[in-house]
Design a protein around this motif. Structure first.
Motif, short mmCIF file in Angstrom:
data_model
loop_
_atom_site.label_atom_id
_atom_site.label_comp_id
_atom_site.label_asym_id
_atom_site.label_seq_id
_atom_site.Cartn_x
_atom_site.Cartn_y
_atom_site.Cartn_z
N GLN A 1 -32.91 -92.35 -27.54
CA GLN A 1 -32.28 -90.80 -27.74
C GLN A 1 -33.15 -89.85 -26.77
O GLN A 1 -32.64 -88.48 -26.77
CB GLN A 1 -32.59 -90.43 -29.33
N ASP A 2 -34.06 -90.39 -25.95
CA ASP A 2 -34.86 -89.47 -25.11
C ASP A 2 -34.42 -89.55 -23.74
O ASP A 2 -33.56 -90.68 -23.54
CB ASP A 2 -36.22 -89.92 -25.10
N LYS A 3 -34.67 -88.62 -23.00
CA LYS A 3 -34.09 -88.63 -21.68
C LYS A 3 -35.48 -88.77 -20.88
O LYS A 3 -36.55 -88.18 -20.95
CB LYS A 3 -33.70 -87.29 -21.22
N VAL A 4 -35.40 -89.72 -19.91
CA VAL A 4 -36.32 -89.97 -18.85
C VAL A 4 -36.10 -89.28 -17.54
O VAL A 4 -35.31 -89.59 -16.98
CB VAL A 4 -36.70 -91.50 -18.62
N CYS A 5 -37.04 -88.44 -17.05
CA CYS A 5 -36.69 -87.63 -15.98
C CYS A 5 -37.68 -87.98 -14.83
O CYS A 5 -39.14 -88.39 -15.36
CB CYS A 5 -36.69 -86.18 -15.99
N SER A 6 -37.38 -87.78 -13.51
CA SER A 6 -38.57 -88.13 -12.60
C SER A 6 -40.04 -87.22 -12.52
O SER A 6 -40.93 -87.43 -12.21
CB SER A 6 -37.92 -88.11 -11.36
N LEU A 7 -39.30 -85.93 -13.21
CA LEU A 7 -40.29 -84.75 -13.12
C LEU A 7 -41.45 -85.17 -14.27
O LEU A 7 -42.19 -84.33 -14.53
CB LEU A 7 -39.89 -83.61 -13.11
N ALA A 8 -41.09 -86.03 -15.03
CA ALA A 8 -41.96 -86.16 -16.45
C ALA A 8 -43.36 -86.87 -16.09
O ALA A 8 -43.38 -87.67 -14.94
CB ALA A 8 -41.29 -87.02 -17.44
N SER B 1 -11.18 -82.74 -12.12
CA SER B 1 -12.58 -83.01 -11.70
C SER B 1 -13.29 -81.80 -11.97
O SER B 1 -13.09 -80.81 -11.33
CB SER B 1 -12.75 -83.69 -10.39
N TYR B 2 -14.56 -81.87 -12.21
CA TYR B 2 -15.59 -80.80 -12.24
C TYR B 2 -16.34 -80.59 -10.91
O TYR B 2 -16.29 -81.41 -10.13
CB TYR B 2 -16.73 -81.08 -13.28
N PHE B 3 -16.44 -79.21 -10.96
CA PHE B 3 -17.01 -78.82 -9.62
C PHE B 3 -18.34 -79.14 -9.68
O PHE B 3 -18.80 -79.71 -10.67
CB PHE B 3 -16.93 -77.18 -9.49
N ARG B 4 -19.14 -79.05 -8.47
CA ARG B 4 -20.56 -79.29 -8.24
C ARG B 4 -21.46 -78.44 -9.19
O ARG B 4 -21.26 -77.22 -9.20
CB ARG B 4 -20.99 -79.12 -6.88
N HIS B 5 -22.36 -79.02 -9.98
CA HIS B 5 -22.99 -78.22 -11.02
C HIS B 5 -24.32 -78.98 -11.25
O HIS B 5 -24.45 -80.20 -11.23
CB HIS B 5 -22.18 -77.83 -12.21
N ALA B 6 -25.45 -78.17 -11.79
CA ALA B 6 -26.55 -78.94 -12.20
C ALA B 6 -26.52 -79.64 -13.53
O ALA B 6 -25.96 -78.72 -14.50
CB ALA B 6 -27.68 -77.82 -12.19
N ALA B 7 -27.01 -80.59 -13.78
CA ALA B 7 -26.94 -81.48 -14.97
C ALA B 7 -27.73 -80.45 -16.10
O ALA B 7 -28.61 -79.87 -15.81
CB ALA B 7 -27.41 -82.72 -14.81
N GLY B 8 -27.20 -80.62 -17.35
CA GLY B 8 -27.55 -79.94 -18.31
C GLY B 8 -29.10 -80.10 -18.85
O GLY B 8 -29.62 -79.35 -19.81
N SER B 9 -29.78 -81.03 -18.50
CA SER B 9 -31.04 -81.52 -19.17
C SER B 9 -31.92 -80.50 -18.66
O SER B 9 -32.85 -80.08 -19.60
CB SER B 9 -31.41 -82.94 -18.85
N ILE B 10 -31.87 -80.15 -17.45
CA ILE B 10 -32.97 -78.98 -17.00
C ILE B 10 -32.26 -78.60 -15.81
O ILE B 10 -31.92 -79.17 -14.80
CB ILE B 10 -34.34 -79.82 -16.55
N PHE B 11 -32.26 -77.32 -15.69
CA PHE B 11 -31.89 -76.57 -14.29
C PHE B 11 -32.41 -75.27 -14.19
O PHE B 11 -33.07 -74.50 -15.20
CB PHE B 11 -30.29 -76.33 -14.38
N ILE B 12 -32.51 -74.68 -13.00
CA ILE B 12 -33.39 -73.56 -12.72
C ILE B 12 -32.53 -72.54 -11.92
O ILE B 12 -31.90 -72.81 -11.17
CB ILE B 12 -34.67 -74.06 -11.56
N SER C 1 -33.66 -84.60 -6.79
CA SER C 1 -33.63 -85.86 -7.50
C SER C 1 -34.51 -85.91 -8.58
O SER C 1 -34.29 -86.65 -9.58
CB SER C 1 -33.43 -87.07 -6.55
N ARG C 2 -35.71 -85.08 -8.51
CA ARG C 2 -36.67 -85.20 -9.38
C ARG C 2 -36.29 -84.40 -10.93
O ARG C 2 -36.94 -84.94 -11.83
CB ARG C 2 -38.12 -84.66 -8.96
N LEU C 3 -35.20 -83.74 -10.79
CA LEU C 3 -34.73 -83.10 -12.09
C LEU C 3 -33.60 -83.91 -12.64
O LEU C 3 -32.91 -83.67 -13.50
CB LEU C 3 -34.19 -81.64 -11.67
N CYS C 4 -33.18 -85.25 -12.07
CA CYS C 4 -32.32 -85.84 -12.58
C CYS C 4 -32.86 -86.97 -13.84
O CYS C 4 -34.05 -87.52 -13.54
CB CYS C 4 -31.88 -87.11 -11.59
#
Length: 351
Positions: A344-351, A283-294, A335-338
């Motif tokens: 083919q596009d990603k829909v994010c809450s921050l969009a 199992s992967y460790f906790r990490h930020a998803a690759g679409s957007i992270f800061i 969660s706004r960065l999920c």
């Protein structure tokens, strides 16, 4: 009647025999003297060498005893370094390494990059790197039509403390049409961060992430550094509000935090060649998803300083997550960065 008297040799014969005996005796006497002389010389030579060797041996023995008496019987590592004359050199090397690390962490770099940076020179709130590729011109134009609908939009964003650049590497065939097209597009738009030392390829994304943060933190002074995929549409007002609310957080690692099963079957999407390193449960460790992270500035500086020794896995978000595990990073799950996929596009809450 025959005479029976013995026959005697003549005087001449006796003289001849006497001379021969005298000559032989003289010759033997000379040979004996010569041999005796040579033997004497040989004896003197051998005696001299033996005496000299004995003197040398005695001198060496005295020096050894004197040196042995002055040194400890068991030498420590420091004593050995002192004997070799390396102790002071070792101390100087350590001091220089510490000074170099400190200089890097404070931004004093010998090879400071000279690409286009902040026009105002002021401290920025965030540097946003939009990952793109050689075949992504259509996506770039879509972003320019939404984020950058006006010609001066980049300057206005910078006034608000946000700097945006498309991030791309170089072609495997340096100087070919792919590189020339990017250079031509950049001359027209001036919105690229070109990683000259990175080879652009899908399988090289983790290394691209390392190069992006290292390059960005050297070029621009900002509170945050953000990685975004080119199929994510951002709402800058919401993003600025998010960043300002986390402005007081040191070592902030912000994103849509997740974990999950490691894909061990070759050929499947998200396959991890080094799956065996993730334990029995895989199992992967906790990490930020690759679409957007800061990342906050000090975390980006850490990547810059230690980039050569940081392990990169098959995916960029997993790689960054592994780098953060060994640090005192503050994980912020927003969660706004999920993002979710819509075609083919990603829909994010921050969009």
């Amino acid at each position: 009647m025959e005479s029976n008297l013995p026959v005697t040799s003549s005087k001449s014969e006796r003289r001849s025999k006497s001379k021969t005996l005298q000559t032989t005796s003289t010759s033997n006497s000379k040979s004996s003297l010569l041999l005796a002389f040579l033997s004497c010389l040989a004896w003197l030579y051998v005696a001299g060498r033996l005496w000299q060797d004995a003197e040398n041996s005695m001198l060496l023995a005295n020096l050894f005893k004197l040196n042995y008496a002055q040194r400890p019987k068991v030498l420590s590592v420091e004593d050995k370094l002192m004997v070799l004359g390396c102790r002071e050199l070792e101390r100087r090397i350590v001091d220089v390494e510490m000074e170099l690390t400190l200089a890097k962490s404070q931004g004093y770099l010998k090879k400071q990059l000279k690409q286009s940076g902040s026009s105002s020179g002021k401290k920025l709130l965030a540097v946003i790197g939009v990952y793109t590729g050689f075949g992504g011109r259509l996506r770039r134009n879509i972003i320019r039509g939404s984020w950058m609908s006006k010609s001066d939009v980049l300057s206005k964003l910078e006034e608000r403390g946000i700097l945006v650049r498309f991030v791309i590497g170089r072609s495997p065939n340096r100087g070919d049409s792919l590189d020339r097209n990017i250079d031509e597009e950049n001359r027209a738009t001036k919105d690229f961060l070109i990683l000259d030392h990175h080879e652009e390829a899908q399988e090289e994304l983790p290394k691209k992430t390392k190069f992006f943060f290292s390059t960005a933190v050297q070029m621009w002074d900002a509170d945050f550094y953000i990685k975004v995929d080119d199929n994510v549409d951002l709402n800058f007002d919401d993003l600025i509000e998010l960043l300002e609310s986390r402005h007081d957080k040191d070592s902030a690692y912000i994103g849509c935090m997740k974990s999950g099963d490691v894909v061990v079957e070759e050929g499947r999407p998200w396959y991890e060649p080094e799956w065996w390193k993730f334990g029995d449960q895989k199992s992967y460790f906790r990490h930020a998803a690759g679409s957007i992270f800061i990342l906050s500035k000090n975390l980006a500086q850490y990547i810059n300083i230690n980039g050569a020794s940081l392990k990169a896995y098959a995916h960029d978000d997993i790689s960054v997550g592994s780098w953060m595990m060994g640090l005192q990073a503050t994980y912020i799950d927003d969660s706004r960065l999920c993002c979710s996929y819509s075609g083919q596009d990603k829909v994010c809450s921050l969009a």
